[in-house]
Design a protein around this motif. Structure first.
Motif, PDB file in Angstrom:
ATOM      1  N   ALA A  53      -0.081  -1.792  -4.811  1.00  0.00           N
ATOM      2  CA  ALA A  53      -0.706  -0.606  -4.208  1.00  0.00           C
ATOM      3  C   ALA A  53      -1.710   0.030  -5.158  1.00  0.00           C
ATOM      4  O   ALA A  53      -2.756   0.528  -4.734  1.00  0.00           O
ATOM      5  CB  ALA A  53       0.371   0.402  -3.827  1.00  0.00           C
ATOM      6  N   GLU A  89       4.431   8.999  -3.307  1.00  0.00           N
ATOM      7  CA  GLU A  89       3.893   8.649  -1.993  1.00  0.00           C
ATOM      8  C   GLU A  89       4.731   9.259  -0.875  1.00  0.00           C
ATOM      9  O   GLU A  89       5.914   9.554  -1.073  1.00  0.00           O
ATOM     10  CB  GLU A  89       3.844   7.121  -1.835  1.00  0.00           C
ATOM     11  N   SER A 131       8.762   5.849   5.192  1.00  0.00           N
ATOM     12  CA  SER A 131       8.060   7.119   4.992  1.00  0.00           C
ATOM     13  C   SER A 131       9.039   8.279   4.948  1.00  0.00           C
ATOM     14  O   SER A 131      10.133   8.222   5.507  1.00  0.00           O
ATOM     15  CB  SER A 131       7.040   7.361   6.113  1.00  0.00           C
ATOM     16  N   ALA A 152       4.875   4.085   2.468  1.00  0.00           N
ATOM     17  CA  ALA A 152       4.587   2.816   1.806  1.00  0.00           C
ATOM     18  C   ALA A 152       4.823   1.678   2.782  1.00  0.00           C
ATOM     19  O   ALA A 152       5.690   1.765   3.670  1.00  0.00           O
ATOM     20  CB  ALA A 152       5.475   2.633   0.569  1.00  0.00           C
ATOM     21  N   SER A 162       0.856  -1.187   0.000  1.00  0.00           N
ATOM     22  CA  SER A 162       0.000   0.000   0.000  1.00  0.00           C
ATOM     23  C   SER A 162       0.891   1.235   0.000  1.00  0.00           C
ATOM     24  O   SER A 162       1.970   1.231   0.610  1.00  0.00           O
ATOM     25  CB  SER A 162      -0.901   0.033   1.236  1.00  0.00           C
ATOM     26  N   THR A 163       0.452   2.266  -0.673  1.00  0.00           N
ATOM     27  CA  THR A 163       1.150   3.548  -0.635  1.00  0.00           C
ATOM     28  C   THR A 163       0.140   4.639  -0.291  1.00  0.00           C
ATOM     29  O   THR A 163      -1.052   4.529  -0.612  1.00  0.00           O
ATOM     30  CB  THR A 163       1.822   3.889  -1.979  1.00  0.00           C
ATOM     31  N   TYR A 164       0.644   5.691   0.356  1.00  0.00           N
ATOM     32  CA  TYR A 164      -0.210   6.788   0.793  1.00  0.00           C
ATOM     33  C   TYR A 164       0.462   8.127   0.486  1.00  0.00           C
ATOM     34  O   TYR A 164       1.678   8.268   0.634  1.00  0.00           O
ATOM     35  CB  TYR A 164      -0.488   6.694   2.293  1.00  0.00           C
ATOM     36  N   GLU A 181       8.256  -1.145   5.884  1.00  0.00           N
ATOM     37  CA  GLU A 181       7.541   0.127   5.952  1.00  0.00           C
ATOM     38  C   GLU A 181       8.540   1.265   5.827  1.00  0.00           C
ATOM     39  O   GLU A 181       9.675   1.178   6.305  1.00  0.00           O
ATOM     40  CB  GLU A 181       6.745   0.249   7.259  1.00  0.00           C
ATOM     41  N   LYS A 198      -0.642  11.479   1.938  1.00  0.00           N
ATOM     42  CA  LYS A 198      -1.578  12.152   2.833  1.00  0.00           C
ATOM     43  C   LYS A 198      -1.156  13.560   3.225  1.00  0.00           C
ATOM     44  O   LYS A 198      -1.929  14.273   3.864  1.00  0.00           O
ATOM     45  CB  LYS A 198      -1.753  11.311   4.111  1.00  0.00           C
ATOM     46  N   SER A 208       5.494  11.310   8.457  1.00  0.00           N
ATOM     47  CA  SER A 208       4.517  10.552   9.247  1.00  0.00           C
ATOM     48  C   SER A 208       4.494  11.141  10.654  1.00  0.00           C
ATOM     49  O   SER A 208       5.511  11.642  11.141  1.00  0.00           O
ATOM     50  CB  SER A 208       4.862   9.060   9.286  1.00  0.00           C
TER      51      SER A 208
END
Length: 340
Positions: free
Chosen positions: A331, A224, A244, A227, A205-207, A242, A209, A247
């Motif tokens: 993702a 992203e 980032s 991830a 999954s990737t984000y 994981e 935000k 975050s």
């Protein structure tokens, strides 16, 4: 054939390339003779700072220098494949920075060029060459952890987007965000410690935000900021990853945990968990810090001088690239991606 003269090196790219220059110049058997940067003024400045004879803004001019034996490719990601293939075809051995390439297709081109030319292509996976990693690798190879069936690893930043608006945050030039920037290091490290088993599937999954926190007047931010992935291996083992750039956590974290049938390990700092004579035992090896950049460059030079294969191979770089591509695909599609 073992080389008798000094290894003459060129460094292409002066960002992370500066670390390569310093590492090379610590080795008496090496001479850095040329440096490249798209900014000719910066190339000249770096050359003057480190006492390097030649500076160019075009990498082709460096490759035309017959006296150069090897190059470090330290450019933005989208140039890795082009420059590496050209350097190999020019008869140079290559140390290429991570990630190997933008995607699997480019990485395959690089592996093919290395095989066709017979030149050495080593991946700059510097975290392998830190002292804790080197010691732990020997400990694992001695069978002290037993079968490693699970690993967790991550590199999480609270706030730390590199080159905001530039190539780092532009997917067309970087290939992605923290997964391809930081995750590539951590994934390679644990797979290497586990013996480089092949991956059979990846789910990720990737984000993105936090884009609104960084409004840009110019440039691009289309990658992203976090991830995560679950990678299944041919041995039956599993890796959780994981990573980032942004975050909401207490602080930056860099960690790896290995779970084995005879023992486990956390690092950094390195701690071993095992059982001896019916008692649980925790070990904390006392190891001096060694720069991963120094270690990888020294190994690359040793491989050239002794005509041996690097331990961080192009094929391993290709495997990591395949996994990263699969994570991004997963993702995007929301489905597990099979690799074999």
């Amino acid at each position: 054939m073992v080389k008798q003269h000094k290894i003459r090196v060129g460094v292409i790219g002066t960002g992370i390339g500066s670390y390569h220059i310093r590492a090379y110049q610590k080795l008496p058997e090496v001479e850095v003779v040329a440096v490249v940067d798209l900014d000719s003024k910066r190339a000249k400045q770096i050359a003057e700072e480190y006492g390097i004879a030649h500076s160019f803004s075009d990498y082709r001019k460096l490759l035309d220098l017959k006296q150069i034996d090897a190059v470090s490719v330290c450019t933005p990601n989208f140039l890795h494949a082009e420059i590496t293939v050209a350097a190999l075809q020019a008869g140079k051995d290559v140390l290429c920075e991570k990630p190997m390439a933008m995607n699997t297709q480019e990485a395959e081109m690089m592996v093919k060029a290395a095989r066709q030319t017979g030149r050495k292509l080593m991946m700059a996976f510097c975290r392998r060459f830190q002292n804790d990693s080197q010691w732990l690798k020997k400990y694992i190879e001695a069978g002290e952890l037993g079968e490693i069936y699970y690993a967790k690893t991550g590199w999480l930043r609270r706030r730390g987007i590199p080159g905001l608006g530039g190539w780092f945050t532009t997917k067309a030039k970087s290939g992605g965000g923290p997964l391809i920037d930081l995750g590539v290091h951590m994934l390679d490290l644990v797979l290497w410690l586990m013996g480089n088993p092949r991956a059979v599937s990846a789910s990720g999954s990737t984000y993105a935000k936090f884009t609104d926190l960084y409004p840009l007047e110019k440039g691009t931010l289309d990658v992203e900021d976090l991830a995560c992935a679950l990678v299944r291996l041919e041995t039956g083992a599993t890796v959780f990853l994981e990573t980032s750039w942004v975050s909401n956590i207490s602080g930056d974290r860099v960690y790896s945990s290995l779970f084995g049938t005879k023992g486990g390990a956390d690092f950094p700092p390195l701690k071993i968990y095992t059982e001896k004579h019916g008692k649980l035992v925790d070990l904390e090896p006392r190891l001096p810090e060694i720069s991963g950049y120094d270690g990888e460059v020294a190994h690359f030079v040793e491989c050239i001088l002794q005509d041996k294969e690097p331990t961080a191979t192009a094929e391993q770089g290709l495997e990591i690239t395949r996994i990263l591509d699969a994570i991004y695909e997963s993702a995007e599609t929301g489905k597990e991606v099979l690799l074999r």
